[in-house]
Every structure is written in structure tokens, then in C-alpha cells.
Design an enzyme around this catalytic site. Structure first.
Site, PDB file in Angstrom:
ATOM      1  N   ARG A  60      -9.945  48.512  26.994  1.00 15.60           N
ATOM      2  CA  ARG A  60      -9.555  49.328  26.034  1.00 15.60           C
ATOM      3  C   ARG A  60      -9.075  50.786  26.139  1.00 15.60           C
ATOM      4  NH1 ARG A  60     -13.515  51.431  23.310  1.00 15.60           N
ATOM      5  NH2 ARG A  60     -14.655  49.323  23.651  1.00 15.60           N
ATOM      6  N   TYR A 114       9.226  52.337   5.748  1.00 15.74           N
ATOM      7  CA  TYR A 114       9.001  51.018   5.795  1.00 15.74           C
ATOM      8  C   TYR A 114       7.700  50.909   4.832  1.00 15.74           C
ATOM      9  CZ  TYR A 114       6.251  47.036   7.519  1.00 15.74           C
ATOM     10  OH  TYR A 114       5.654  45.798   7.481  1.00 15.74           O
ATOM     11  N   ASP A 187       9.884  57.833  13.522  1.00 20.27           N
ATOM     12  CA  ASP A 187       9.829  56.354  13.634  1.00 20.27           C
ATOM     13  C   ASP A 187      11.176  55.869  13.958  1.00 20.27           C
ATOM     14  OD1 ASP A 187       9.890  53.509  13.477  1.00 20.27           O
ATOM     15  OD2 ASP A 187       8.324  53.469  11.945  1.00 20.27           O
ATOM     16  N   LYS A 212      10.014  44.978  17.204  1.00 24.59           N
ATOM     17  CA  LYS A 212      11.217  44.752  16.676  1.00 24.59           C
ATOM     18  C   LYS A 212      12.077  44.723  17.738  1.00 24.59           C
ATOM     19  CE  LYS A 212       9.230  44.845  12.894  1.00 24.59           C
ATOM     20  NZ  LYS A 212       8.658  43.644  12.276  1.00 24.59           N
TER      21      LYS A 212
HETATM   22  C1  LIG Z   1      10.436  51.020  10.774  1.00 26.06           C
HETATM   23  C2  LIG Z   1       9.262  50.314  10.956  1.00 26.06           C
HETATM   24  N1  LIG Z   1       8.122  50.931  11.347  1.00 26.06           N
HETATM   25  C3  LIG Z   1       7.015  50.238  11.576  1.00 26.06           C
HETATM   26  C4  LIG Z   1       6.780  49.017  11.338  1.00 26.06           C
HETATM   27  C5  LIG Z   1       5.284  48.207  11.459  1.00 26.06           C
HETATM   28  O1  LIG Z   1       5.327  47.630  12.907  1.00 26.06           O
HETATM   29  P1  LIG Z   1       4.369  46.335  13.005  1.00 26.06           P
HETATM   30  O2  LIG Z   1       4.878  45.302  12.340  1.00 26.06           O
HETATM   31  O3  LIG Z   1       4.830  46.129  14.505  1.00 26.06           O
HETATM   32  O4  LIG Z   1       3.329  46.701  12.634  1.00 26.06           O
HETATM   33  C6  LIG Z   1       7.852  48.229  10.815  1.00 26.06           C
HETATM   34  C7  LIG Z   1       7.697  46.876  10.511  1.00 26.06           C
HETATM   35  O5  LIG Z   1       8.625  46.225  10.062  1.00 26.06           O
HETATM   36  C8  LIG Z   1       9.036  49.085  10.480  1.00 26.06           C
HETATM   37  O6  LIG Z   1      10.031  48.204  10.125  1.00 26.06           O
END
Ligand SMILES: Cc1ncc(COP(=O)(O)O)c(C=O)c1O
Length: 398
Positions: A60, A114, A187, A212
């Protein structure tokens, strides 16, 4: 094996605990699947715990394979360092709580991120009294008003928003934030480092859902926060104390995926633009969102910020803008998988009202344009003609 450990039970459990010596370094960084790390002496171990000496003690706290991915991301994100978490949401949570909410700091956030990010911010406000306000990040005067209302610690946006594909002006938002003592966190999941590296445009912190585009193979989840040294130190502490650190096997898979990121994303962007152009003139389509179309409100900004690639996702509303029509369309597709993810080698389509934005108040969803017949298509690396044929055949029967 020494005489002291020559009994069978000891020999089997202690067998092959290190690699045989020999010349030649592995071309692919090895997967170090070990929770704990041994040291030559207690004093050496103590020095690693005290951060006086680089090294590893416990899974960790840091692990070599995950550290290799962190070094790669710090380089791509032009940051002092990066810390990886088990998912994108774990990374966002660590950053927002560690660097804003826990310090009593106000967060001004994009109104259409998101769905889980918005749900998290709403929950932090509801349960922990966090000062969170949502704005349209493409409306600069609204951003300024929100930043000036009360001292703000973090302005939080997505470089390309999910699922409306709004493009944020990172350089302009960074200036607005910095002039008012706030930091800009981006993000960058949808754009990936191939389209934009937010810190080169003035942003402070870059977050990815590594699940992704960065991994891109649909077989591992992860998230990262990259930024200045103080943010990296806070994120490391969050990983150690709160957990949520990315395990080595996932890091190894994501590093494998990362190597083809540029190739994949370029191809996906070309395909998405071809699909968007095709849908824009289709009689059964109501509206198409893609930053590469001249009709997109931030097309010029996208061209300036991203160059000649606009992202591998196309969002669109069916002309018959109902959930019945959306379900029928999804059920009729053959090649494109109806799946709750994006950025993979394989094309995937998502119905936000059912999945990513299910928790959002329906009136707010409708206000933002996430209507009942609205879909988000993530283009894979298949032949674009096959994707278009699949979409056309499904539209025919919708
Ligand atoms: C723009 C964006 N940020 C964060 C996330 C969250 O990612 P995770 O599914 O790996 O937790 C997503 C998930 O679809 C996303 O589209």
C-alpha cells in the site's frame, strides 16, 4: 538452502524466493507481485519507512510495477509525480477530499462531469458540509462569478466532458483560477495525453481514469493523480492511510496498454470523426455532439487545443428521443457492444440515462441535454465502415 532450513516443510515454503542470477535484463518491466519487501537490515528498512532512502516496504506504500506506471504518467502529464489508485473514482475521491474538502476548501466544479463525479461532489456537500458549486465551464463570466463568490481552492473540470463532449479552455481556466488563488484540476480521461497535456497549458493537477484510453484493453481498472510535489505527497499519504492504491498486476496490464496509446487514440479519433460526419446527415438522428464537427460550440477551441484529433467518442440523440427508441437501437446493434465503459480497442455504446447518469435528477439531466434518446458511442479500432454499417442497420430498425 542452509542446514538450518533443510526440513521439507521449510524447503517447500521457502523455495525459489529470488530469481536465479544471470546476465540480461528483461525487455518488458517485470510484474513484481509481492506485498512485502525484505531489506538487508532493520536500519535499512527504517530508512525506507522514513523516506530517507528510496525503496519499498509494503504494497500500500508503493510497489515497483505501480511505481513504473507512475513514472510514465508523471512524464506524460509533465508533473512532479503521479500516484495511482485502484479506479478513476478512487483517484478523484483522494484528490477532492485530500486537497480540498479536508482543508475546508471550496470546490467550483463543472456542472456536467462523469455522473459518479457529480454524485460524489453532491455527497461530499450533503454528508461532509463541503462547499461545492457547479458551473458551466464554457461560460467564463459564470466561472469568474463562482470563483469570486467565496475563496476557492479547486476549480475542477474535464478536458472533454462525459457524455456531452463539451471542451474546456484549459489555459483560460488556469489563468482565471490562479488569479483568484485557486488551482485548476483537469480530469483528462476523454482527451488522454495524446490530445492534450493540461499541465503544459497551465493546469495544476491532472487526473485520469486509467481504465479507459490509457489501458485501452478493457481488462484492468485504475486511476491517477499527477501534479506538483505537495499534491503528490498528499496523494501518497491518502493511498497509504485510506487504501485504494493500484495493485501491481493492474499496473502491469495498464503499462502494457499504455505502449500503444498514441496509435490507438489517433485511429479512434479518425473513426469517431467519420462516424460523427455520417450521423450528422442521417434522417433518424436528432443531434450529434463531436468536437471535430464545425457545428460543435467549441470546435475552434478544440482545434487550437487538440490539433487535428478530437476524441474517440461521439454522442448523439435519436430523432425519436425516447428510451423505447434507445433500447431498440441498442438491442439491434450487432458489432458495437452495449457496455458501460469507453476507450477500449472495441467499440462500445452507453446509454447515460440508464447507467453513468442514472443517479442524476431527471430534470437536471434534461436541462443539460442528456435526453431519453441520448447515446454515447466510444469508437474502437475496427474498420470504420463496419461501425457505420452497424449503426445504419440499427437505425433502420429503430
Ligand atoms: C471522465 C471520467 N472520469 C472518471 C471516471 C471514473 O473512472 P473509473 O471507472 O476507473 O472509476 C470515468 C468513468 O467512466 C470517466 O468517464
Amino acid at each position: 538452502m542452509t542446514a538450518r532450513s533443510s526440513r521439507l516443510a521449510t524447503r517447500v515454503v521457502r523455495a525459489a524466493r529470488s530469481l536465479p542470477p544471470g546476465a540480461g535484463a528483461p525487455v518488458v518491466p517485470p510484474l513484481v507481485q509481492s506485498v512485502a519487501f525484505a531489506h538487508g537490515s532493520a536500519a535499512e528498512q527504517d530508512a525506507v519507512f522514513a523516506n530517507e532512502r528510496p525503496g519499498y516496504v509494503y504494497g500500500r506504500y508503493g510497489s515497483p510495477t505501480t511505481a513504473a506506471l507512475e513514472a510514465a504518467l508523471a512524464d506524460l502529464d509533465a508533473a512532479d509525480g503521479a500516484v495511482c489508485f485502484a479506479t478513476g473514482m478512487a483517484a478523484i475521491h483522494a484528490y477532492l477530499t485530500g486537497c480540498a474538502v479536508a482543508r475546508g476548501g471550496r470546490v467550483v466544479a463543472q456542472e456536467d462531469p462523469y455522473g459518479a463525479t457529480r454524485a460524489m461532489l453532491e455527497r461530499l456537500a450533503r454528508e461532509q458540509g463541503a462547499d461545492v458549486v457547479f458551473v458551466d465551464p464554457t461560460d467564463m463570466s459564470a466561472v469568474v462569478r463562482a470563483l469570486e463568490e467565496r475563496p476557492t481552492r479547486v476549480l475542477y473540470v474535464e478536458s472533454i466532458s462525459n457524455p456531452l463532449l463539451r471542451v474546456t479552455d484549459i489555459a483560460a481556466l488556469a489563468s482565471l483560477a490562479h488569479e483568484r488563488g485557486a488551482r485548476l484540476a483537469v480530469d483528462a480521461t476523454f482527451a488522454s495525453p495524446v490530445l492534450t497535456r493540461p499541465r503544459e497549458l497551465g493546469a495544476d493537477v491532472v487526473i485520469h481514469s486509467l481504465t479507459k484510453y490509457v489501458n485501452g484493453h478493457g481488462d484492468a481498472m485504475g486511476g491517477s493523480v499527477a501534479g506538483p510535489a505537495d499534491v503528490v505527497a498528499e496523494m501518497r499519504d491518502r493511498a497509504i492511510v485510506d487504501g485504494g492504491y493500484l495493485p501491481p498486476h493492474e499496473a502491469w496490464l495498464i503499462l502494457r496498454g499504455l505502449r500503444t496509446l498514441e496509435l490507438r487514440v489517433r485511429r479512434q479519433c479518425e473513426t469517431a470523426l467519420a462516424v460523427a460526419r455520417h450521423l450528422a446527415s442521417h434522417p433518424k438522428i436528432g443531434r450529434v455532439h463531436h468536437p471535430g464537427l464545425p457545428s460543435h460550440p467549441q470546435h475552434e477551441l478544440a482545434r487550437r487545443q487538440f490539433g487535428d484529433a478530437y476524441g474517440g467518442v461521439v454522442s448523439f440523440a435519436l430523432k425519436r428521443d425516447t428510451s423505447d427508441a434507445a433500447f431498440r437501437f441498442l438491442d439491434t446493434l450487432e458489432l458495437i457492444a452495449s457496455a458501460t465503459t469507453l476507450g477500449d480497442l472495441y467499440s462500445e455504446i452507453l446509454y447515460p440515462a440508464m447507467s453513468s447518469h442514472r443517479r442524476m435528477d431527471p430534470a437536471e439531466r434534461a436541462r443539460l441535454g442528456i435526453s431519453d434518446g441520448f447515446l454515447r458511442l466510444s469508437c474502437g479500432i475496427e474498420d470504420p465502415a463496419d461501425l457505420i454499417a452497424d449503426v445504419d442497420a440499427a437505425l433502420e430498425r429503430t
